[in-house]
Design an enzyme around this catalytic site. Structure first.
Site, mmCIF file in Angstrom:
data_model
loop_
_atom_site.group_PDB
_atom_site.id
_atom_site.type_symbol
_atom_site.label_atom_id
_atom_site.label_comp_id
_atom_site.label_asym_id
_atom_site.label_seq_id
_atom_site.Cartn_x
_atom_site.Cartn_y
_atom_site.Cartn_z
ATOM 1 N N THR A 118 0.816 -1.207 0.000
ATOM 2 C CA THR A 118 0.000 0.000 0.000
ATOM 3 C C THR A 118 0.856 1.265 0.000
ATOM 4 O O THR A 118 2.001 1.232 0.472
ATOM 5 C CB THR A 118 -0.910 -0.017 1.254
ATOM 6 O OG1 THR A 118 -1.468 1.276 1.446
ATOM 7 C CG2 THR A 118 -0.127 -0.367 2.514
ATOM 8 N N ASP A 119 0.270 2.373 -0.440
ATOM 9 C CA ASP A 119 0.971 3.662 -0.358
ATOM 10 C C ASP A 119 1.052 4.165 1.080
ATOM 11 O O ASP A 119 1.820 5.086 1.380
ATOM 12 C CB ASP A 119 0.289 4.714 -1.251
ATOM 13 C CG ASP A 119 -1.177 4.987 -0.904
ATOM 14 O OD1 ASP A 119 -1.739 4.324 -0.010
ATOM 15 O OD2 ASP A 119 -1.767 5.889 -1.541
ATOM 16 N N GLU A 120 0.258 3.549 1.995
ATOM 17 C CA GLU A 120 0.195 4.066 3.366
ATOM 18 C C GLU A 120 1.519 3.890 4.103
ATOM 19 O O GLU A 120 1.760 4.547 5.108
ATOM 20 C CB GLU A 120 -0.970 3.410 4.125
ATOM 21 C CG GLU A 120 -2.270 3.626 3.383
ATOM 22 C CD GLU A 120 -3.529 3.316 4.181
ATOM 23 O OE1 GLU A 120 -3.497 3.338 5.414
ATOM 24 O OE2 GLU A 120 -4.558 3.058 3.531
ATOM 25 N N TYR A 124 -1.838 -0.596 10.995
ATOM 26 C CA TYR A 124 -1.948 -1.238 9.674
ATOM 27 C C TYR A 124 -0.743 -0.898 8.812
ATOM 28 O O TYR A 124 -0.055 -1.793 8.301
ATOM 29 C CB TYR A 124 -3.250 -0.802 8.974
ATOM 30 C CG TYR A 124 -3.256 -1.106 7.486
ATOM 31 C CD1 TYR A 124 -3.214 -2.421 7.024
ATOM 32 C CD2 TYR A 124 -3.295 -0.080 6.532
ATOM 33 C CE1 TYR A 124 -3.202 -2.707 5.661
ATOM 34 C CE2 TYR A 124 -3.284 -0.355 5.176
ATOM 35 C CZ TYR A 124 -3.240 -1.669 4.738
ATOM 36 O OH TYR A 124 -3.222 -1.949 3.388
ATOM 37 N N LYS A 138 2.314 -3.297 7.349
ATOM 38 C CA LYS A 138 2.583 -3.477 5.910
ATOM 39 C C LYS A 138 4.019 -3.041 5.600
ATOM 40 O O LYS A 138 4.710 -3.683 4.799
ATOM 41 C CB LYS A 138 1.589 -2.680 5.055
ATOM 42 C CG LYS A 138 0.164 -3.225 5.052
ATOM 43 C CD LYS A 138 0.031 -4.619 4.446
ATOM 44 C CE LYS A 138 0.237 -4.630 2.935
ATOM 45 N NZ LYS A 138 -0.082 -5.981 2.373
#
Ligand code: NAD
Ligand code: TYD
Length: 354
Positions: free
Chosen positions: A132-134, A158, A162
């Site tokens: 993810t970009d997060e 989260y 990741k």
């Protein structure tokens, strides 16, 4: 054949459906069927021998070792994860278990399998990790979008889990030579997304005449991508991505949450008019903000375009219309997934925000 993990979830299921339609190549799908996994997403493949479903955990090493030896995939694509930020705030442990420990164990199983492959198959093999970009953290309004070189600054349990998994994948390449690829994608939307995430939650609440909860001031920005565009990007990275590289995937479509919600209300007023609620936007309700809420995500997707020629095919206007139409045409799906456990989550998350 290819081996997919987490293929009964939102993106994994869309990926398998698109993959079989585009390539015809068989898929083994290992999914533990958490609350987010749903075989109804794959109903179209029910009697298709090209889809083999196995219920199991990516962290069950003995099982995964056996499955890899039995099915001999040419690639493993890892979608399996706990994926919802709000749930990670309420209960981070599952995120560490699956996203960190699970990815570690999967990497070890794959390394064992890959290490004894004949030379030609060994060099052609790929492990593709879907992320993810997060992991990159939060941007201010005038920061440039995330490039692949941006340092990781995850802010939620989260995104931290990741980021940890991405680091493990990178290390398994550098240390053991495993031919890995990592993709970091922006927010997806489309058919079969579990109605805990913004877009399907707003559609479900708006149809039911319930409040539309906006965290904080509604001006947090996300970069939205239609799910089939993400799936196409993964196919390109798998086919021609350079081992050890990461590829950012995004929609070139930054929008504040409030604008997303207004767009959905307008579309629903048009496609599913309700005389009792002539304007769905009247249901918008500001609620307490998410702790540590990232302000803005934006993806610089020039590398994947330059190296692999990928760009999104859908605009937000076309993608969101298809998405709303899908939810309107699949109300039984929504009813099945919004069962008792879902209602408990809604009470827990939104009860506290009132
Ligand atoms: P999802 O929550 O809808 O699906 C996750 C799937 O993984 C479910 O089917 C679940 O049963 C399965 N799973 C969970 N733990 C497992 C385990 N230990 N072993 C086997 N299966 C397990 O998630 P999604 O939105 O489809 O996301 C898929 C991947 O894409 C995730 O890795 C996520 O981080 C990443 N991603 C998601 C988005 C997004 O906007 N949804 C954006 C970028 C990246
Ligand atoms: P979400 O779909 O949970 O994705 P992520 O947090 O991974 O980006 O949320 C998207 C945005 O919408 C995020 O800024 C939080 C916000 N949001 C709301 O305002 N209300 C809601 O009920 C939800 C679920 C999210």
């Amino acid at each position: 054949m290819i081996f997919v993990t987490g293929g009964a979830g939102f993106i994994g299921a869309n990926f398998i459906l698109d993959w079989i339609a585009a390539t015809g190549e068989p898929v083994v799908n290992l999914d533990s069927l958490t609350y987010a996994g749903n075989l109804e997403n794959l109903a179209a493949l029910k009697s298709d021998p090209r889809h083999i479903f196995i219920r199991g955990d990516i962290g069950d090493s003995a099982r995964v070792d056996k499955l890899l030896a039995e099915h001999k995939p040419r690639a493993v694509i890892n979608f399996a994860a706990e994926s919802h930020v709000d749930r990670s705030i309420h209960g981070p442990e599952d995120f560490i278990q699956t996203n960190v420990l699970g990815t570690f164990r999967l990497l070890e199983s794959v390394r064992g399998y890959w290490g004894v492959l004949p030379e030609a198959e060994k060099s052609a093999f790929r492990f593709l990790h879907v992320s993810t970009d997060e992991v990159y953290g939060s941007l201010s309004a005038d920061d440039p979008p995330f490039a692949e070189t941006k340092a990781f600054e995850p802010n939620s349990p989260y995104s931290a889990s990741k980021a940890a998994s991405d680091h493990l994948v990178r290390a398994w390449h550098h240390t053991y030579g495993l031919p890995v690829l990592t993709t970091n994608c922006s927010n997806n939307y489309g058919p079969c997304q579990f109605p805990e995430k913004l877009i399907p939650l707003i559609i479900a609440n708006a149809l039911a005449g319930k409040p539309l909860p906006i965290y904080g001031d509604g001006m947090n920005v996300r970069d939205w991508l239609y799910v089939s565009d993400h799936c196409a990007a993964i196919r390109e990275v798998l086919a021609r991505g350079r081992p050890g590289e990461t590829y950012n995937i995004g929609g070139w479509n930054e929008m504040p949450n409030l604008e997303i919600v207004h767009t959905l209300c307008t579309l629903l007023d048009e496609l599913a008019p309700n005389s009792l609620i002539p304007r769905r936007s009247s249901l918008i309700t500001y609620v307490k903000d998410r702790p540590g809420h990232d302000r803005r995500y934006a993806i610089d997707a020039r590398k994947i375009e330059r190296e692999l020629g990928w760009r999104p095919a859908e605009t937000f206007e076309t993608g969101i219309r298809k998405t709303v139409a899908w939810y309107l045409g699949n109300q039984p799906w929504v009813e099945h997934v919004t069962s008792g456990a879902y209602r408990e989550w809604v009470d827990q998350n939104y009860g506290e925000r009132a």
